[in-house]
Write a protein that holds these residues in place. Structure first.
Motif, PDB file in Angstrom:
ATOM      1  N   GLY A 167      84.131 -30.825  45.557  1.00 22.90           N
ATOM      2  CA  GLY A 167      85.428 -30.889  46.220  1.00 22.90           C
ATOM      3  C   GLY A 167      86.095 -29.524  46.306  1.00 22.90           C
ATOM      4  O   GLY A 167      86.664 -29.152  47.341  1.00 22.90           O
ATOM      5  N   MET A 168      86.006 -28.773  45.194  1.00 24.93           N
ATOM      6  CA  MET A 168      86.596 -27.431  45.190  1.00 24.93           C
ATOM      7  C   MET A 168      85.879 -26.511  46.175  1.00 24.93           C
ATOM      8  O   MET A 168      86.515 -25.705  46.864  1.00 24.93           O
ATOM      9  N   THR A 169      84.535 -26.639  46.215  1.00 27.73           N
ATOM     10  CA  THR A 169      83.769 -25.812  47.154  1.00 27.73           C
ATOM     11  C   THR A 169      84.157 -26.118  48.587  1.00 27.73           C
ATOM     12  O   THR A 169      84.369 -25.205  49.409  1.00 27.73           O
ATOM     13  N   ALA A 170      84.247 -27.425  48.888  1.00 32.49           N
ATOM     14  CA  ALA A 170      84.657 -27.816  50.247  1.00 32.49           C
ATOM     15  C   ALA A 170      86.065 -27.326  50.550  1.00 32.49           C
ATOM     16  O   ALA A 170      86.358 -26.849  51.659  1.00 32.49           O
ATOM     17  N   GLN A 171      86.947 -27.431  49.531  1.00 36.22           N
ATOM     18  CA  GLN A 171      88.317 -26.971  49.730  1.00 36.22           C
ATOM     19  C   GLN A 171      88.364 -25.465  49.958  1.00 36.22           C
ATOM     20  O   GLN A 171      89.101 -24.974  50.821  1.00 36.22           O
ATOM     21  N   MET A 172      87.547 -24.731  49.171  1.00 35.36           N
ATOM     22  CA  MET A 172      87.500 -23.275  49.339  1.00 35.36           C
ATOM     23  C   MET A 172      86.943 -22.891  50.712  1.00 35.36           C
ATOM     24  O   MET A 172      87.428 -21.953  51.349  1.00 35.36           O
ATOM     25  N   GLU A 173      85.919 -23.624  51.141  1.00 32.43           N
ATOM     26  CA  GLU A 173      85.361 -23.354  52.474  1.00 32.43           C
ATOM     27  C   GLU A 173      86.407 -23.619  53.561  1.00 32.43           C
ATOM     28  O   GLU A 173      86.532 -22.849  54.522  1.00 32.43           O
ATOM     29  N   ALA A 174      87.152 -24.737  53.353  1.00 32.46           N
ATOM     30  CA  ALA A 174      88.206 -25.042  54.332  1.00 32.46           C
ATOM     31  C   ALA A 174      89.282 -23.958  54.322  1.00 32.46           C
ATOM     32  O   ALA A 174      89.764 -23.525  55.387  1.00 32.46           O
ATOM     33  N   MET A 175      89.645 -23.510  53.103  1.00 32.44           N
ATOM     34  CA  MET A 175      90.639 -22.452  52.996  1.00 32.44           C
ATOM     35  C   MET A 175      90.128 -21.159  53.614  1.00 32.44           C
ATOM     36  O   MET A 175      90.882 -20.409  54.251  1.00 32.44           O
ATOM     37  N   LYS A 176      88.826 -20.911  53.413  1.00 31.49           N
ATOM     38  CA  LYS A 176      88.240 -19.710  53.999  1.00 31.49           C
ATOM     39  C   LYS A 176      88.287 -19.779  55.518  1.00 31.49           C
ATOM     40  O   LYS A 176      88.632 -18.785  56.197  1.00 31.49           O
TER      41      LYS A 176
ATOM     42  N   GLU B 249      90.372 -21.562  57.222  1.00 28.79           N
ATOM     43  CA  GLU B 249      91.784 -21.434  57.604  1.00 28.79           C
ATOM     44  C   GLU B 249      92.221 -19.971  57.565  1.00 28.79           C
ATOM     45  O   GLU B 249      92.974 -19.515  58.435  1.00 28.79           O
TER      46      GLU B 249
END
Length: 274
Positions: free
Chosen positions: A138-147, A149
């Motif tokens: 979940g954190m990886t996906a969130q970081m990828e999404a943040m990246k 963004e």
């Protein structure tokens, strides 16, 4: 036991002797003749001797039996002691064996308990690991999404910076500096048309300038370093028709392109209301 038998035999022998003496004394009191008395005495002595020999044989036989019984009793006693010792040893061995079995059983129980604890820990660890993997995913996906963004935000800011530079260029390129009661506009120039045509199709229908600008990445390191380029083609001509100068037709990351990729310029039309 042997002493008692000897006493009995001695008493019997004494009784025989006393009996023989009494009989002899009686015959002396009633003698028929000296010859008869002598014969009787001989018979009595012979009989006593015979009885003594018989008693002696009996004593010997009894002594042998007593000795055998004593030996047998001693052997039985020794066997009983040995059997008792063997029984004691056997009991001790069994007790030791039972203690060892109990110890082994306790160890087995302890090992089983440890196995159960290890199994519980493994399950807990697996659950924690699974939760961590889910959380990490979940954190990886969130970081990828943040990246993504952040990349999008950086891209938008880059285009905004280019647009502000174009507005400044238009402000400096117009004869009056952008006069009139309304706000003036900066529009992306289509590579195949002139700015008169681009401005004429909008509410800002008058063209003041056709500008072409570019800039280099990074901070200036010297006073002779070129930081950007600009042109003013005029409103009536399409000018350079290269599609690389058309922002609308460029890719989203085109704003990050520079001299090294051949994308030197983006062109804009400076338009105002009539």
């Amino acid at each position: 036991m042997t002493s008692s038998i000897c006493v009995v035999l001695c008493l019997a022998l004494a009784t025989v002797e006393i009996t023989a003496a009494v009989e002899l004394e009686g015959k002396r009191q009633r003698p028929d003749s000296d010859t008869e008395a002598a014969e009787d005495l001989k018979d009595l002595l012979y009989s006593s001797m015979h009885n003594i020999v018989s008693l002696n044989d009996l004593v010997t036989e009894l002594s042998e039996k007593i000795a055998k019984l004593t030996i047998s009793s001693a052997e039985n006693t020794a066997e009983m002691k040995l059997s008792k010792a063997e029984t004691t040893l056997s009991r001790a061995a069994r007790s030791k064996e039972i203690k060892e079995l109990k110890t082994d059983a306790a160890r087995v129980s302890e090992v089983e308990s440890l196995k159960e604890q290890i199994g519980t820990l493994n399950k807990a660890f697996s659950l924690v690991l699974e939760n961590k993997e889910v959380a990490l995913a979940g954190m990886t996906a969130q970081m990828e999404a943040m990246k993504e963004e952040q990349v999008e935000l950086d891209r938008d800011h880059a285009w905004q910076s280019l647009h502000m530079a174009a507005a400044a260029a238009c402000r400096g390129s117009t004869p009056t500096g952008g006069s009139g009661p309304n706000g003036n506009a900066v529009l992306a120039k289509e590579n195949t048309r002139s700015c008169d045509q681009v401005c004429g199709d909008t509410a800002f229908n008058l063209c003041d300038a056709d500008i072409s600008i570019s800039g280099y990445k990074g901070q200036a390191t010297s006073y002779s370093q070129r930081l950007g380029h600009y042109y003013n083609y005029g409103c009536g001509s399409p000018g350079n028709r290269s599609g690389r100068f058309d922002e609308v037709k460029a890719g989203g990351d085109g704003v990050f392109s520079d001299h090294s990729t051949g994308n030197w310029y983006y062109r804009f039309c400076c338009c105002r209301r009539a």
